[in-house]
Motif scaffolding. Structure first.
Motif, PDB file in Angstrom:
ATOM      1  N   MET A   1      40.542  41.230  39.841  1.00  0.00           N
ATOM      2  CA  MET A   1      40.380  40.800  38.464  1.00  0.00           C
ATOM      3  C   MET A   1      39.526  39.535  38.417  1.00  0.00           C
ATOM      4  SD  MET A   1      41.609  42.053  35.691  1.00  0.00           S
ATOM      5  CE  MET A   1      41.582  41.648  33.998  1.00  0.00           C
ATOM      6  N   ILE A   2      38.658  39.462  37.450  1.00  0.00           N
ATOM      7  CA  ILE A   2      37.782  38.309  37.277  1.00  0.00           C
ATOM      8  C   ILE A   2      38.152  37.610  35.976  1.00  0.00           C
ATOM      9  CG2 ILE A   2      35.399  37.570  36.900  1.00  0.00           C
ATOM     10  CD1 ILE A   2      34.555  40.002  38.603  1.00  0.00           C
ATOM     11  N   ALA A   3      38.341  36.300  36.048  1.00  0.00           N
ATOM     12  CA  ALA A   3      38.637  35.498  34.862  1.00  0.00           C
ATOM     13  C   ALA A   3      37.384  34.720  34.476  1.00  0.00           C
ATOM     14  CB  ALA A   3      39.785  34.537  35.146  1.00  0.00           C
ATOM     15  N   GLY A  51      37.388  34.560  40.792  1.00  0.00           N
ATOM     16  CA  GLY A  51      38.171  35.661  41.349  1.00  0.00           C
ATOM     17  C   GLY A  51      39.655  35.329  41.405  1.00  0.00           C
ATOM     18  N   ASP A  52      40.457  36.316  41.753  1.00  0.00           N
ATOM     19  CA  ASP A  52      41.910  36.145  41.865  1.00  0.00           C
ATOM     20  C   ASP A  52      42.299  35.027  42.822  1.00  0.00           C
ATOM     21  OD1 ASP A  52      42.585  38.156  40.074  1.00  0.00           O
ATOM     22  OD2 ASP A  52      42.694  39.704  41.627  1.00  0.00           O
ATOM     23  N   ASP A  53      41.486  34.839  43.847  1.00  0.00           N
ATOM     24  CA  ASP A  53      41.779  33.812  44.842  1.00  0.00           C
ATOM     25  C   ASP A  53      41.261  32.430  44.441  1.00  0.00           C
ATOM     26  OD1 ASP A  53      39.069  34.204  45.074  1.00  0.00           O
ATOM     27  OD2 ASP A  53      39.091  34.564  47.241  1.00  0.00           O
TER      28      ASP A  53
END
Length: 173
Positions: A1-3, A51-53
Motif C-alpha cells: 500500500m502506498i500513502a 511505502g508501508d515500511d
C-alpha cells in the motif's frame, strides 16, 4: 500500500536523495531550478508517496512562479515539478498518483496561481494524461535553455502573450 502525505512530513534529505537518484547529480543546473530560484515549494501542493515500511517512493513539488508580461503586469502561476519516483519503482503508477493528488489539491485551492499550472516536461505524457499543452506558452522566456514544445501549461488562469517566467517570492503576511 502506498500513502500520499504532505511533503513536509518527510525527511528533506530523503527527498534530496530521491531527486539525485531520479535525475542525477547535475539536476540543479537545469532551467527549472533557475525559474524557481529563491523561493520554496508550496506545502499545500507538494506531496510524498511513502511505502508501508515508511520508505520514500516518490515526490512531487509545486512552486510559486509568475509570468512577468512584456506589456506590463505579473500573472501568478504554479510550477509543477519535479515529479520523482525511485528508479526501481518507475512505471508503476506512483508518479501518476502524485500528479493526480497535486491536481486535486490545486483545483480545491484558493492560492494565487493555482488556476494557472505550468511545467517543463514530456508533452505526449502530460498532454495525454493531464491536459497540459504548449498552446499558450509561445513567447514565454525562461532564464536558461529549454525546448519550447516541452513548456506546458493548463488552467483557466494561464496567461497568453510574451513574458519572462520566474520565481514569485512569497511575502510575509
Amino acid at each position: 500500500m502506498i500513502a500520499l502525505l504532505p511533503l513536509g512530513t518527510v525527511d528533506p534529505q530523503a527527498v534530496e536523495t530521491l531527486l539525485d537518484r531520479a535525475f542525477g547529480p547535475g539536476r540543479r543546473a537545469r532551467t527549472a531550478y533557475k525559474v524557481r530560484l529563491g523561493t520554496s515549494e508550496i506545502p499545500e501542493l507538494s506531496f510524498a508517496a511513502v511505502g508501508d515500511d515508511g520508505s520514500l517512493l516518490g515526490s512531487i513539488q509545486a512552486w510559486p512562479v509568475a509570468l512577468e508580461c512584456d506589456g506590463g503586469g505579473s500573472v501568478p502561476m504554479v510550477m509543477v515539478g519535479p515529479v520523482a519516483v525511485q528508479p526501481d519503482r518507475q512505471q508503476g503508477g506512483i508518479g501518476r498518483m502524485l500528479m493526480e493528488r497535486m491536481l486535486e489539491a490545486a483545483e480545491a485551492s484558493s492560492l494565487p496561481g493555482a488556476d494557472a499550472l505550468m511545467l517543463i516536461g514530456d508533452p505526449e505524457y502530460y498532454g495525454r494524461f493531464f491536459d497540459f499543452t504548449a498552446e499558450k506558452t509561445p513567447g514565454w522566456r525562461l532564464p536558461g535553455p529549454f525546448e519550447p514544445r516541452r513548456l506546458l501549461a493548463r488552467g483557466a488562469g494561464v496567461p497568453t502573450g510574451p513574458g519572462l517566467l520566474g520565481a514569485r517570492l512569497r511575502r510575509a503576511a
